[in-house]
Design an enzyme around this catalytic site. Structure first.
Site, mmCIF file in Angstrom:
data_model
loop_
_atom_site.group_PDB
_atom_site.id
_atom_site.type_symbol
_atom_site.label_atom_id
_atom_site.label_comp_id
_atom_site.label_asym_id
_atom_site.label_seq_id
_atom_site.Cartn_x
_atom_site.Cartn_y
_atom_site.Cartn_z
ATOM 1 N N GLU A 39 34.458 1.739 24.189
ATOM 2 C CA GLU A 39 34.132 3.205 25.092
ATOM 3 C C GLU A 39 32.957 3.307 24.994
ATOM 4 O O GLU A 39 31.836 3.277 24.281
ATOM 5 C CB GLU A 39 35.020 4.083 24.169
ATOM 6 C CG GLU A 39 34.581 5.605 24.289
ATOM 7 C CD GLU A 39 34.573 5.970 25.905
ATOM 8 O OE1 GLU A 39 35.707 6.055 26.196
ATOM 9 O OE2 GLU A 39 33.497 6.678 26.335
ATOM 10 N N GLY A 48 37.876 10.900 25.896
ATOM 11 C CA GLY A 48 37.622 10.600 27.340
ATOM 12 C C GLY A 48 37.181 11.965 28.025
ATOM 13 O O GLY A 48 36.763 12.929 27.622
ATOM 14 N N CYS A 50 39.251 13.806 29.515
ATOM 15 C CA CYS A 50 39.916 15.072 29.365
ATOM 16 C C CYS A 50 39.532 15.995 28.478
ATOM 17 O O CYS A 50 39.573 17.196 28.208
ATOM 18 C CB CYS A 50 41.512 14.563 28.904
ATOM 19 S SG CYS A 50 42.510 15.719 28.633
ATOM 20 N N GLY A 188 35.985 23.144 47.767
ATOM 21 C CA GLY A 188 37.110 22.445 47.327
ATOM 22 C C GLY A 188 37.942 23.415 46.706
ATOM 23 O O GLY A 188 37.803 24.216 45.659
ATOM 24 N N VAL A 273 35.707 18.023 44.692
ATOM 25 C CA VAL A 273 36.681 17.482 45.993
ATOM 26 C C VAL A 273 37.221 16.199 45.812
ATOM 27 O O VAL A 273 37.708 15.549 46.617
ATOM 28 C CB VAL A 273 35.676 17.256 47.024
ATOM 29 C CG1 VAL A 273 35.199 18.651 47.764
ATOM 30 C CG2 VAL A 273 34.477 16.443 46.937
ATOM 31 N N GLY A 274 37.877 16.256 44.450
ATOM 32 C CA GLY A 274 38.620 15.046 44.002
ATOM 33 C C GLY A 274 37.966 14.265 43.392
ATOM 34 O O GLY A 274 36.570 14.281 42.995
ATOM 35 N N ASP A 314 44.239 7.384 35.265
ATOM 36 C CA ASP A 314 43.630 7.607 36.508
ATOM 37 C C ASP A 314 43.199 6.376 37.213
ATOM 38 O O ASP A 314 42.846 6.625 38.549
ATOM 39 C CB ASP A 314 42.313 8.425 36.283
ATOM 40 C CG ASP A 314 42.468 9.914 35.969
ATOM 41 O OD1 ASP A 314 43.713 10.160 35.676
ATOM 42 O OD2 ASP A 314 41.552 10.810 36.079
ATOM 43 N N HIS A 446 64.691 37.448 23.900
ATOM 44 C CA HIS A 446 64.550 38.513 24.782
ATOM 45 C C HIS A 446 63.444 39.417 23.859
ATOM 46 O O HIS A 446 63.533 39.460 22.526
ATOM 47 C CB HIS A 446 65.782 39.667 25.179
ATOM 48 C CG HIS A 446 65.092 40.812 25.664
ATOM 49 N ND1 HIS A 446 64.992 40.855 27.067
ATOM 50 C CD2 HIS A 446 65.168 41.853 25.276
ATOM 51 C CE1 HIS A 446 64.629 41.911 27.336
ATOM 52 N NE2 HIS A 446 64.712 42.651 26.352
HETATM 53 C C1 LIG Z 1 37.516 19.638 34.803
HETATM 54 C C2 LIG Z 1 38.761 18.884 34.792
HETATM 55 C C3 LIG Z 1 39.788 19.564 34.277
HETATM 56 C C4 LIG Z 1 40.910 18.973 34.078
HETATM 57 N N1 LIG Z 1 42.191 19.511 33.558
HETATM 58 C C5 LIG Z 1 43.108 18.713 33.455
HETATM 59 C C6 LIG Z 1 44.324 19.613 32.590
HETATM 60 O O1 LIG Z 1 44.238 20.712 32.540
HETATM 61 N N2 LIG Z 1 45.469 18.702 32.573
HETATM 62 C C7 LIG Z 1 45.646 17.227 32.713
HETATM 63 O O2 LIG Z 1 46.483 16.723 32.330
HETATM 64 N N3 LIG Z 1 44.623 16.858 33.304
HETATM 65 C C8 LIG Z 1 43.295 17.343 33.590
HETATM 66 N N4 LIG Z 1 42.263 16.841 34.121
HETATM 67 C C9 LIG Z 1 42.534 15.263 34.357
HETATM 68 C C10 LIG Z 1 42.251 14.529 33.218
HETATM 69 O O3 LIG Z 1 41.180 14.731 32.454
HETATM 70 C C11 LIG Z 1 42.165 12.935 33.592
HETATM 71 O O4 LIG Z 1 43.630 12.620 34.464
HETATM 72 C C12 LIG Z 1 42.484 12.121 32.359
HETATM 73 O O5 LIG Z 1 41.249 12.457 31.117
HETATM 74 C C13 LIG Z 1 42.697 10.481 32.693
HETATM 75 O O6 LIG Z 1 42.697 9.875 31.530
HETATM 76 P P1 LIG Z 1 42.346 8.426 31.322
HETATM 77 O O7 LIG Z 1 42.666 7.947 30.012
HETATM 78 O O8 LIG Z 1 42.690 7.789 32.366
HETATM 79 O O9 LIG Z 1 40.704 8.424 31.523
HETATM 80 P P2 LIG Z 1 39.718 9.034 31.034
HETATM 81 O O10 LIG Z 1 39.721 10.523 30.350
HETATM 82 O O11 LIG Z 1 38.632 9.425 32.350
HETATM 83 O O12 LIG Z 1 39.010 8.005 30.084
HETATM 84 C C14 LIG Z 1 38.295 6.996 30.539
HETATM 85 C C15 LIG Z 1 37.170 6.668 29.379
HETATM 86 O O13 LIG Z 1 36.842 5.348 29.744
HETATM 87 C C16 LIG Z 1 35.328 5.279 29.502
HETATM 88 N N5 LIG Z 1 34.916 4.095 30.346
HETATM 89 C C17 LIG Z 1 34.947 4.260 31.720
HETATM 90 N N6 LIG Z 1 34.598 2.864 32.170
HETATM 91 C C18 LIG Z 1 34.059 2.216 31.301
HETATM 92 C C19 LIG Z 1 33.457 0.939 31.028
HETATM 93 N N7 LIG Z 1 32.824 -0.023 31.961
HETATM 94 N N8 LIG Z 1 33.038 0.544 29.665
HETATM 95 C C20 LIG Z 1 33.553 1.370 28.590
HETATM 96 N N9 LIG Z 1 34.096 2.489 28.693
HETATM 97 C C21 LIG Z 1 34.402 2.970 29.956
HETATM 98 C C22 LIG Z 1 34.934 6.344 29.941
HETATM 99 O O14 LIG Z 1 33.755 6.894 28.962
HETATM 100 C C23 LIG Z 1 35.945 7.509 29.418
HETATM 101 O O15 LIG Z 1 35.773 8.135 28.174
HETATM 102 C C24 LIG Z 1 41.191 17.508 34.360
HETATM 103 C C25 LIG Z 1 40.038 16.658 34.875
HETATM 104 C C26 LIG Z 1 38.804 17.354 35.003
HETATM 105 C C27 LIG Z 1 37.642 16.830 35.643
#
Ligand SMILES: Cc1cc2nc3c(=O)[nH]c(=O)nc-3n(C[C@H](O)[C@H](O)[C@H](O)COP(=O)(O)OP(=O)(O)OC[C@H]3O[C@@H](n4cnc5c(N)ncnc54)[C@H](O)[C@@H]3O)c2cc1C
Length: 466
Positions: A39, A48, A50, A188, A273-274, A314, A446
């Site tokens: 990480e 992460g 989230c 967005g 915007v995504g 993701d 209720h």
């Molecule tokens: C503002 C915001 C609000 C959100 N609200 C919600 C919500 O309410 N509910 C919900 O379900 N989702 C929400 N999401 C989406 C959610 O955060 C993500 O879908 C989720 O975190 C994806 O999980 P993941 O494990 O795929 O990746 P991530 O949580 O992105 O974790 C990936 C990890 O990999 C690490 N990493 C990346 N590349 C490398 C590398 N080369 N070497 C070592 N480490 C690396 C990063 O540091 C990170 O810690 C939100 C997102 C944002 C931006």
């Protein structure tokens, strides 16, 4: 720790400690594997995006905004609390504390399960080898049997609006604000933009939302967005639909509407915007793993990209949501441990934490009709619920979508307070293929908002006898 050209042997490597990666790591350890998680932010970064810059901090900000706004809402009910203000600098301390506590919780689960974390940036350089760039600039080499890719995503950047940490922010920058700006332009009108925009408006900023398409929440069923649209108007949030954000100039964001340019006051511009998957810097070609044009990794139903490599969260197709990443994490870990599993949920719930909240699971009415189902729908407005009246909440509803031929609930959609909590019952109904009678015959307490789903089920048009 082995530093240098000699590679450390790793049984199962997990790249990324987000809700996908850490759940996968824990499940694999439970199944007897020796797991190493790499990480970028180390053990403090577990959870992460989230936990650190996404779900958790955004919901913490929304809680604060809701508390401030709720004081005004209860004025008619006799609450006298004029002059309440939020201090974002104090909130930042509070947020850091709660994020650190939750990350420490994951770290202690790792400790108990024997999962090791390496802090560093990983890149694959052979089909079974990776280099980790450590914080001190050295590289650590790992040779692994299997790997799970869970590197998540990062905010997309718009031309002319690259975040600078000052005038132009992405969602991470917006959640790091230590004072409420006077004016904010949100670029967005997806869920992240509207959640942040609404929270900042409740905290006192004047907010304009600029959206290229002609509607808010473009991926959500239009009927569900109407109460949100009404609430945006009621809060005095200006919407500029069909408008393109071009760049900042002086105190303004410059936008194009049709052929004309216009200006929007913007002490801060938040670009939401995504998001783009973090797959471009990983050296995936070394693994023989391809990505599609969106940068996503194609996987099979076990989340395997090939027999040794899984990908989750993701970085693969489907809604970019934490609970989907975690569910995939369990499946990927079990698949790499040889268990007969598949990621085949009937539906994945999705929530927009605006006020009112919008929560959906399963098919919308339009999707059910397009799929050729024999559709029946029933809708219970919030106004029939006594509990909603006590909360001063009137705009919203619960909608049930049913496949009459199969006598099955195929979709549940809720707009209103606590829709995020209520949707779990809908998710269970869709996943368990409940019939409308199952819901109607279940006694709901209720006075609660949960009666909305019960009411909708009770008032479903009668199924014609076969
Ligand atoms: C503002 C915001 C609000 C959100 N609200 C919600 C919500 O309410 N509910 C919900 O379900 N989702 C929400 N999401 C989406 C959610 O955060 C993500 O879908 C989720 O975190 C994806 O999980 P993941 O494990 O795929 O990746 P991530 O949580 O992105 O974790 C990936 C990890 O990999 C690490 N990493 C990346 N590349 C490398 C590398 N080369 N070497 C070592 N480490 C690396 C990063 O540091 C990170 O810690 C939100 C997102 C944002 C931006």
């Amino acid at each position: 720790m082995v530093v240098g050209e000699i590679a450390e042997q790793v049984d199962l490597l997990v790249v990324g400690g987000g809700p996908g990666g850490y759940v996968a790591a824990l499940r694999a350890a439970e199944l007897g594997r020796e797991v190493v998680v790499v990480e970028r932010h180390g053990a403090e970064g577990l959870g992460g995006c989230c936990l650190h810059v996404g779900c958790v901090p955004s919901k913490a900000l929304i809680e604060l905004a809701h508390a401030v706004d709720g004081l005004g809402r209860m004025r008619d009910a006799g609450l006298e609390a004029d002059g309440a203000r939020a201090n974002l600098a104090t909130w930042q301390v509070h947020k850091q504390r709660l994020v650190a506590e939750l990350a420490a919780g994951v770290a202690s689960l790792f400790k108990r399960a024997g999962v090791r974390t390496i802090r560093g940036e990983l890149r694959f350089n052979k089909p079974d080898r990776a280099a980790v760039l450590l914080p001190d600039g050295n590289a650590q080499f790992l040779e692994f049997k299997q790997a799970i890719l869970a590197t998540g995503s990062r905010p997309s950047v718009l031309p002319g609006l690259a975040p600078d940490g000052e005038r132009i922010l992405d969602s991470t920058g917006a959640l790091a604000l230590d004072a409420v700006p006077r004016s904010v332009a949100v670029v967005g009108a997806g869920y992240i933009g509207l959640e942040l925009g609404m929270a900042l408006r409740k905290l006192g900023a004047s907010v304009t939302v600029v959206e290229a398409t002609d509607r808010i929440l473009p991926t959500v069923d239009a009927a569900l967005t109407r109460p949100v649209r009404k609430a945006l108007d009621a809060h005095g949030i200006e919407l500029r639909l069909g408008a393109l954000a071009l760049g900042v100039d002086g105190p303004d964001l410059v936008i194009r509407e049709g052929d004309a340019e216009a200006r929007v006051p913007a002490e801060r511009t938040i670009v939401a915007v995504g998001r783009r998957p973090n797959t471009d810097e990983l050296g995936l070609a070394q693994l023989g793993v391809a990505v599609d044009e969106a940068g996503l990794i194609p996987v099979d139903e076990r989340r395997l990209a090939n027999e040794r490599i899984a990908a989750i969260g993701d970085v693969v197709a489907g809604p970019a949501l934490a609970h989907k990443a975690s569910a995939e994490g369990r499946v990927a870990a079990e698949a790499l441990c040889g268990l007969p599993v598949a990621f085949e949920p009937e539906a994945i719930p999705a929530i927009v934490f605006t006020d009112p909240e919008v929560a959906s699971v399963g098919l919308t009415e339009a999707q059910a009709r397009e799929a050729g189902l024999d559709v029946a729908v029933a809708q219970a407005p919030l106004s029939v619920l006594a509990r909603a009246a006590t909360m001063g909440a009137r705009d919203g509803f619960t909608k049930l979508v049913v496949d009459r031929a199969a006598d099955r609930v195929v979709g549940v959609h809720i707009v209103g307070p606590h829709a995020s909590e209520l949707i779990a019952e809908g998710a269970l109904a869709v996943e368990m293929m409940a019939s409308p009678d199952d819901l109607a015959g279940t006694i709901h307490p209720h006075p609660t908002l949960s009666e909305g789903l019960h009411e909708a089920a009770l008032h479903l048009p009668a199924v014609a006898p076969a």
